[in-house]
Design an enzyme around this catalytic site. Structure first.
Site, PDB file in Angstrom:
ATOM      1  N   HIS A   8      -3.960  -0.238  -6.235  1.00  0.00           N
ATOM      2  CA  HIS A   8      -4.322  -1.398  -7.181  1.00  0.00           C
ATOM      3  C   HIS A   8      -4.505  -1.226  -8.431  1.00  0.00           C
ATOM      4  O   HIS A   8      -4.176  -1.781  -9.311  1.00  0.00           O
ATOM      5  CB  HIS A   8      -5.576  -2.001  -6.563  1.00  0.00           C
ATOM      6  N   GLU A   9      -4.997   0.070  -8.715  1.00  0.00           N
ATOM      7  CA  GLU A   9      -5.400   0.483 -10.287  1.00  0.00           C
ATOM      8  C   GLU A   9      -3.936   0.657 -11.031  1.00  0.00           C
ATOM      9  O   GLU A   9      -3.920   0.210 -11.997  1.00  0.00           O
ATOM     10  CB  GLU A   9      -6.228   1.839 -10.303  1.00  0.00           C
ATOM     11  N   CYS A  65       0.943  -1.166   0.026  1.00  0.00           N
ATOM     12  CA  CYS A  65       0.013   0.026  -0.083  1.00  0.00           C
ATOM     13  C   CYS A  65       0.969   1.285   0.047  1.00  0.00           C
ATOM     14  O   CYS A  65       1.796   1.355   0.627  1.00  0.00           O
ATOM     15  CB  CYS A  65      -0.828   0.173   1.342  1.00  0.00           C
ATOM     16  N   ASP A  96      -0.589  -5.697   0.134  1.00  0.00           N
ATOM     17  CA  ASP A  96      -1.836  -5.893  -0.325  1.00  0.00           C
ATOM     18  C   ASP A  96      -1.583  -7.291  -1.276  1.00  0.00           C
ATOM     19  O   ASP A  96      -0.642  -7.545  -1.676  1.00  0.00           O
ATOM     20  CB  ASP A  96      -1.972  -4.823  -1.237  1.00  0.00           C
ATOM     21  N   VAL A 136       5.824 -14.053 -23.878  1.00  0.00           N
ATOM     22  CA  VAL A 136       6.306 -13.891 -22.673  1.00  0.00           C
ATOM     23  C   VAL A 136       6.859 -15.062 -22.215  1.00  0.00           C
ATOM     24  O   VAL A 136       6.174 -16.216 -21.949  1.00  0.00           O
ATOM     25  CB  VAL A 136       5.786 -12.899 -21.689  1.00  0.00           C
ATOM     26  N   GLU A 137       8.153 -15.251 -21.714  1.00  0.00           N
ATOM     27  CA  GLU A 137       8.777 -16.310 -20.979  1.00  0.00           C
ATOM     28  C   GLU A 137       8.432 -16.495 -19.741  1.00  0.00           C
ATOM     29  O   GLU A 137       8.304 -15.199 -18.914  1.00  0.00           O
ATOM     30  CB  GLU A 137      10.347 -16.017 -21.051  1.00  0.00           C
ATOM     31  N   SER A 138       7.653 -17.500 -19.105  1.00  0.00           N
ATOM     32  CA  SER A 138       7.172 -17.605 -17.817  1.00  0.00           C
ATOM     33  C   SER A 138       8.105 -17.279 -16.648  1.00  0.00           C
ATOM     34  O   SER A 138       7.530 -16.565 -15.639  1.00  0.00           O
ATOM     35  CB  SER A 138       6.412 -18.880 -17.735  1.00  0.00           C
TER      36      SER A 138
END
Length: 148
Positions: free
Chosen positions: A87-88, A46, A53, A68-70
């Site tokens: 969060h946004e 936060c 969070d 994308v390589e994991s």
């Protein structure tokens, strides 16, 4: 493409900005299909209180020329553990970075955040309308119900 992480020992990046995402050629270039990554134990901080969070992230994308390589994605997401952000900003920022670097046909991210201040906050972002003919399953994360 020279992967920085695949098959190598890699430390958790100090920050999301310091994380290097690896991309490899799409093995099914030209096919319209969906890739899903779920991170059910995602954490960040936060920006007001510094408290952790927690979220369940679901990233769906239709690849373009690359995927994308994991391992690099896991390290990138792990770098948020000590990153302060609303969060946004966190959810949308992850989606925007993947789109900017990978240039998929389409991408969406759902951030299903656990309660902060007594309220869960869910954040959804997509790069545009999904392509016609793309099978788009539900993200499968139920709305927060507490002890239900």
């Amino acid at each position: 493409m020279d992967p920085k992480h695949l098959g190598k020992s890699s430390a958790l990046p100090a920050s999301p900005d310091a994380a290097v995402l690896d991309y490899v050629p799409n093995p099914q270039a030209g096919a319209l299909y969906l890739v899903r990554f779920a991170a059910p134990e995602f954490t960040s901080l936060c920006p007001v209180t510094g408290q952790p969070d927690f979220a369940h992230l679901v990233i769906d994308y239709a690849p373009g020329a690359t995927i994308v390589e994991s391992k690099s994605l896991k390290l990138f997401l792990g770098a948020f553990r000590n990153h302060a952000g609303f969060h946004e900003d966190v959810t949308v920022g992850i989606g925007q970075r993947l789109v900017a670097e990978m240039q998929p046909v389409w991408l969406r991210i759902g951030g299903y955040w656990y309660p902060r201040g007594g309220m869960p906050i869910d954040v959804f972002w997509q790069s545009g309308p999904p392509p016609e003919g793309l099978w788009l399953p539900d993200q499968g994360v139920a709305a927060y119900r507490g002890r239900g």
